[in-house]
Design an enzyme around this catalytic site. Structure first.
Site, PDB file in Angstrom:
ATOM      1  N   LYS A  22     -87.509   5.289   2.406  1.00 34.61           N
ATOM      2  CA  LYS A  22     -86.671   4.321   1.673  1.00 34.61           C
ATOM      3  C   LYS A  22     -85.909   3.423   2.647  1.00 34.61           C
ATOM      4  CE  LYS A  22     -82.428   5.671   0.179  1.00 34.61           C
ATOM      5  NZ  LYS A  22     -81.276   4.838   0.570  1.00 34.61           N
ATOM      6  N   ASN A  23     -85.291   4.048   3.645  1.00 29.49           N
ATOM      7  CA  ASN A  23     -84.399   3.270   4.512  1.00 29.49           C
ATOM      8  C   ASN A  23     -85.147   2.406   5.530  1.00 29.49           C
ATOM      9  OD1 ASN A  23     -82.292   4.223   3.060  1.00 29.49           O
ATOM     10  ND2 ASN A  23     -81.596   5.723   4.572  1.00 29.49           N
ATOM     11  N   ARG A  91     -76.102  -1.194  -2.278  1.00 24.85           N
ATOM     12  CA  ARG A  91     -75.405  -1.657  -1.072  1.00 24.85           C
ATOM     13  C   ARG A  91     -76.359  -2.265  -0.047  1.00 24.85           C
ATOM     14  NH1 ARG A  91     -70.489  -0.706   0.123  1.00 24.85           N
ATOM     15  NH2 ARG A  91     -71.073  -1.143   2.260  1.00 24.85           N
ATOM     16  N   CYS A 115     -67.852   2.565  -2.291  1.00 29.09           N
ATOM     17  CA  CYS A 115     -68.997   3.468  -2.343  1.00 29.09           C
ATOM     18  C   CYS A 115     -68.477   4.896  -2.336  1.00 29.09           C
ATOM     19  CB  CYS A 115     -69.870   3.217  -1.118  1.00 29.09           C
ATOM     20  SG  CYS A 115     -71.236   4.335  -0.978  1.00 29.09           S
ATOM     21  N   ARG A 120     -67.290   1.483   3.216  1.00 23.15           N
ATOM     22  CA  ARG A 120     -68.475   1.029   3.959  1.00 23.15           C
ATOM     23  C   ARG A 120     -68.374  -0.467   4.237  1.00 23.15           C
ATOM     24  NH1 ARG A 120     -73.718   3.716   1.397  1.00 23.15           N
ATOM     25  NH2 ARG A 120     -74.671   2.958   3.308  1.00 23.15           N
ATOM     26  N   PRO A 121     -67.586  -0.820   5.258  1.00 23.91           N
ATOM     27  CA  PRO A 121     -67.392  -2.242   5.566  1.00 23.91           C
ATOM     28  C   PRO A 121     -68.645  -2.862   6.183  1.00 23.91           C
ATOM     29  CG  PRO A 121     -66.354  -0.875   7.244  1.00 23.91           C
ATOM     30  CD  PRO A 121     -66.929   0.067   6.226  1.00 23.91           C
ATOM     31  N   ASP A 123     -68.050  -5.360   8.621  1.00 20.52           N
ATOM     32  CA  ASP A 123     -67.441  -6.167   9.688  1.00 20.52           C
ATOM     33  C   ASP A 123     -68.354  -6.285  10.912  1.00 20.52           C
ATOM     34  OD1 ASP A 123     -66.811  -3.322   9.749  1.00 20.52           O
ATOM     35  OD2 ASP A 123     -65.715  -3.745  11.601  1.00 20.52           O
ATOM     36  N   LEU A 124     -69.098  -5.239  11.229  1.00 14.88           N
ATOM     37  CA  LEU A 124     -69.941  -5.302  12.434  1.00 14.88           C
ATOM     38  C   LEU A 124     -71.135  -6.239  12.222  1.00 14.88           C
ATOM     39  CD1 LEU A 124     -69.814  -1.486  13.311  1.00 14.88           C
ATOM     40  CD2 LEU A 124     -68.671  -3.334  14.560  1.00 14.88           C
ATOM     41  N   ASP A 306     -77.341  12.073   6.266  1.00 12.15           N
ATOM     42  CA  ASP A 306     -78.095  12.102   5.006  1.00 12.15           C
ATOM     43  C   ASP A 306     -78.700  13.477   4.706  1.00 12.15           C
ATOM     44  OD1 ASP A 306     -77.459   9.470   4.604  1.00 12.15           O
ATOM     45  OD2 ASP A 306     -79.371   8.684   5.318  1.00 12.15           O
ATOM     46  N   ILE A 328     -69.999  10.716  10.471  1.00  2.05           N
ATOM     47  CA  ILE A 328     -70.423   9.336  10.155  1.00  2.05           C
ATOM     48  C   ILE A 328     -69.653   8.800   8.946  1.00  2.05           C
ATOM     49  CG2 ILE A 328     -72.410   7.820   9.709  1.00  2.05           C
ATOM     50  CD1 ILE A 328     -72.762   9.366  12.303  1.00  2.05           C
ATOM     51  N   ARG A 398     -82.945   6.867  -7.100  1.00  2.00           N
ATOM     52  CA  ARG A 398     -82.739   5.787  -6.124  1.00  2.00           C
ATOM     53  C   ARG A 398     -83.512   6.068  -4.845  1.00  2.00           C
ATOM     54  NH1 ARG A 398     -77.375   5.595  -4.064  1.00  2.00           N
ATOM     55  NH2 ARG A 398     -78.592   4.377  -2.607  1.00  2.00           N
TER      56      ARG A 398
HETATM   57  N1  EPU Z   1     -69.536   0.812   9.697  1.00  2.00           N
HETATM   58  C1  EPU Z   1     -68.479   0.004  10.026  1.00  2.00           C
HETATM   59  N2  EPU Z   1     -68.654  -1.358   9.986  1.00  2.00           N
HETATM   60  C2  EPU Z   1     -69.842  -1.919   9.638  1.00  2.00           C
HETATM   61  C3  EPU Z   1     -70.932  -1.086   9.310  1.00  2.00           C
HETATM   62  C4  EPU Z   1     -70.749   0.287   9.342  1.00  2.00           C
HETATM   63  O1  EPU Z   1     -67.396   0.487  10.333  1.00  2.00           O
HETATM   64  O2  EPU Z   1     -69.939  -3.152   9.643  1.00  2.00           O
HETATM   65  C5  EPU Z   1     -69.376   2.276   9.737  1.00  2.00           C
HETATM   66  C6  EPU Z   1     -69.669   2.946   8.398  1.00  2.00           C
HETATM   67  O3  EPU Z   1     -68.544   2.907   7.526  1.00  2.00           O
HETATM   68  C7  EPU Z   1     -70.044   4.351   8.834  1.00  2.00           C
HETATM   69  C8  EPU Z   1     -70.781   4.110  10.137  1.00  2.00           C
HETATM   70  O4  EPU Z   1     -70.361   2.809  10.596  1.00  2.00           O
HETATM   71  O5  EPU Z   1     -68.888   5.105   9.104  1.00  2.00           O
HETATM   72  C9  EPU Z   1     -72.287   4.111  10.030  1.00  2.00           C
HETATM   73  O6  EPU Z   1     -72.709   3.301   8.937  1.00  2.00           O
HETATM   74  P1  EPU Z   1     -74.072   2.491   8.952  1.00  2.00           P
HETATM   75  O7  EPU Z   1     -73.773   1.043   8.988  1.00  2.00           O
HETATM   76  O8  EPU Z   1     -74.964   3.045  10.005  1.00  2.00           O
HETATM   77  O9  EPU Z   1     -74.640   2.849   7.522  1.00  2.00           O
HETATM   78  P2  EPU Z   1     -75.624   1.924   6.700  1.00  2.00           P
HETATM   79  O10 EPU Z   1     -76.467   1.171   7.636  1.00  2.00           O
HETATM   80  O11 EPU Z   1     -74.864   1.170   5.671  1.00  2.00           O
HETATM   81  C10 EPU Z   1     -77.647   3.547   6.569  1.00  2.00           C
HETATM   82  C11 EPU Z   1     -78.406   4.272   5.499  1.00  2.00           C
HETATM   83  C12 EPU Z   1     -77.533   5.386   4.931  1.00  2.00           C
HETATM   84  C13 EPU Z   1     -77.158   6.329   6.076  1.00  2.00           C
HETATM   85  C14 EPU Z   1     -76.443   5.553   7.187  1.00  2.00           C
HETATM   86  C15 EPU Z   1     -76.115   6.393   8.414  1.00  2.00           C
HETATM   87  C16 EPU Z   1     -79.836   2.574   4.578  1.00  2.00           C
HETATM   88  C17 EPU Z   1     -80.212   1.737   3.409  1.00  2.00           C
HETATM   89  N3  EPU Z   1     -78.755   3.341   4.438  1.00  2.00           N
HETATM   90  O12 EPU Z   1     -76.490   3.002   5.940  1.00  2.00           O
HETATM   91  O13 EPU Z   1     -78.364   6.080   4.015  1.00  2.00           O
HETATM   92  O14 EPU Z   1     -76.304   7.341   5.597  1.00  2.00           O
HETATM   93  O15 EPU Z   1     -77.279   4.452   7.622  1.00  2.00           O
HETATM   94  O16 EPU Z   1     -77.279   6.952   8.933  1.00  2.00           O
HETATM   95  O17 EPU Z   1     -80.505   2.564   5.589  1.00  2.00           O
HETATM   96  C18 EPU Z   1     -78.861   7.345   2.101  1.00  2.00           C
HETATM   97  O18 EPU Z   1     -80.060   7.080   2.288  1.00  2.00           O
HETATM   98  O19 EPU Z   1     -78.473   8.196   1.260  1.00  2.00           O
HETATM   99  C19 EPU Z   1     -77.841   6.630   2.873  1.00  2.00           C
HETATM  100  C20 EPU Z   1     -76.554   6.571   2.504  1.00  2.00           C
END
Ligand code: EPU
Length: 420
Positions: A22-23, A91, A115, A120-121, A123-124, A306, A328, A398
């Site tokens: 999925k991801n 998201r 969420c 889940r910001p 900003d990055l 996950d 995380i 999902r």
């Molecule tokens: N974060 C920030 N700022 C940002 C982005 C992220 O502070 O701009 C923080 C997040 O709040 C978190 C950490 O960085 O504490 C890591 O978040 P990440 O951005 O890596 O998460 P994501 O890319 O939104 C993906 C997966 C998630 C998985 C996470 C971590 C997808 C669609 N989603 O989310 O998958 O938990 O990486 O590995 O790829 C799931 O499949 O159930 C799921 C939630």
């Protein structure tokens, strides 16, 4: 709304095939927006999240065809605006920002809301776009990014919780069409990021260093169509391995990349199970007495967030005291309150859960709160005495392709019922 009923105590055996990730599929589908030529993707899992992404692509003007696991996308012309109605359900919709910015020089996407697994910001993601020369405006709940000319830059994407997966994907998808060289420091090294980079390179991008913390992208003028097979879903694979551990006489998962699940297989080995791998299969079998674990979630190749909920389900009936720390998403513990309703003994302090294994869980009506939490409740139900009734199972749909059917094929007594 459907419910899932799990009648506990029926051991699992046999084998099942793991679906496409999925991801990986979500950002790769978004990446098809980067070219006007057709792209063909195989092993796209049939999930509500991938279907939402196809709806978003269609809304943005792409032609989409799906035949079983193969999806063809042709984005001859694209709109640059993805409104709230289209993106609010998922998201991960935010990962259309990068390709739209690259292709159209601007993008407007409704900002993702709160969420259940924590704040889940993005900003990055935005910091990365800014470094590439984009201006950013947030208004009326939308984020608008625009840059007549994207240019290469050195960008550090490491946040306080480590690297960002979708943030790396997003910046990567914008940088492939930027002028000059981009270096992403603190990049996410998850296999899904590598899969996206592989696909982009097949489209003509020039990306090096995928799978490391430093990616180097040489911008190109345009990308062309490509064909790609999505990698196996390592979280689905991990979930079935834990199912086999919770309640198995020996089960085998096929079409898996063992390296991608090595953190889970090592944890299961430490817990006392026998794991045997070939090039693309893994078998998990009981192997005598079980041991409690000390687990900490970390970015890849560490233990994945996950898989934390599913592992908590296993540890809740493992004799002794296990300690799980979620690094995380520190608030990702909604499943524990539901597991407690089934008899689990758990205490949470900050980002750490202490689990005192009990002999037996008891089936109960429980509520799924997010995708992986739902999977944990199903796993707990497999071993519990009596019936576990899980509501809000749309969370499962999902991200798990036919979870109930696959578990049923392994011998679980599991049924899906329509509820009001
Ligand atoms: N974060 C920030 N700022 C940002 C982005 C992220 O502070 O701009 C923080 C997040 O709040 C978190 C950490 O960085 O504490 C890591 O978040 P990440 O951005 O890596 O998460 P994501 O890319 O939104 C993906 C997966 C998630 C998985 C996470 C971590 C997808 C669609 N989603 O989310 O998958 O938990 O990486 O590995 O790829 C799931 O499949 O159930 C799921 C939630």
């Amino acid at each position: 709304m459907d419910k899932i009923l799990v009648h506990g105590g029926h051991p699992l055996s046999g084998s099942i095939k793991i679906s496409g990730s999925k991801n990986s599929a979500l950002p790769i589908l978004a990446a098809t927006l980067l070219t006007r030529e057709p792209c063909v993707l195989r092993h796209v899992p049939d999930l509500s999240d991938t279907n939402y992404m196809l709806q978003i692509l269609t809304h943005l003007g792409a032609g989409v065809e799906r035949a079983s696991g193969t999806v063809s996308v042709r984005a001859e012309k694209v709109e640059s605006v993805a409104p709230y109605d289209v993106v609010r359900k998922m998201r991960a919709s935010v990962c259309v920002l990068g390709p739209l910015l690259g292709r159209c020089s601007e993008a407007t996407v409704s900002l993702p809301g709160g969420c259940i697994i924590g704040d889940r910001p993005i900003d990055l993601h935005l910091k990365g776009f800014e470094a590439l020369g984009a201006a950013i405006r947030v208004e009326n709940g939308n984020v608008k990014v625009f840059a007549p000319n994207l240019h290469g830059a050195v960008i550090n994407l490491r946040g306080k919780f480590g690297p960002t997966v979708l943030g790396t994907d997003n910046v990567l998808m914008a940088a492939v069409l930027a002028e000059g060289t981009t270096v992403i420091e603190g990049a996410a090294a998850e296999p899904e990021v590598c899969d996206l980079a592989d696909f982009l390179n097949k489209m003509g991008a020039k990306i090096e260093g995928a799978g490391t913390r430093r990616m180097i992208i040489e911008g190109v003028k345009e990308l062309h169509g490509a064909e790609h097979a999505i990698i196996p879903d390592r979280i689905e694979a991990g979930t079935f391995l834990v199912a086999g551990a919770v309640c198995g006489n020996g089960i085998t998962i096929n079409r898996v990349e063992p390296k991608h699940v090595s953190a889970v297989t090592s944890a299961l080995t430490d817990a006392g199970f026998q794991l045997q791998s070939t090039k693309d299969t893994i078998t998990v079998s009981p192997n005598g007495a079980l041991k409690p674990l000390k687990l900490t979630t970390e970015p890849y190749p560490g233990f994945p967030t996950d898989m934390q909920a599913q592992m908590c389900a296993l540890l809740s009936t493992t004799d002794g005291i296990s300690v799980v720390t979620e690094n995380i998403f520190p608030q990702r513990y909604m499943h524990l309150a539901e597991l407690k309703r089934m008899g689990a003994r758990v205490e949470i302090e900050g980002a750490t859960a202490t689990i005192q294994g009990v002999e037996q869980l008891l089936g109960a009506p429980v509520m799924a709160s997010d995708l992986r939490a739902s999977a944990a409740l199903v796993l707990a139900g497999l071993k519990a005495e009596g019936v576990t009734e899980i509501s809000r199972v749309y969370h499962i749909d999902r991200g798990y392709e036919h979870l109930d059917e696959k578990l049923g094929a392994l011998g679980a007594h599991i049924e899906r019922v329509k509820a009001d």
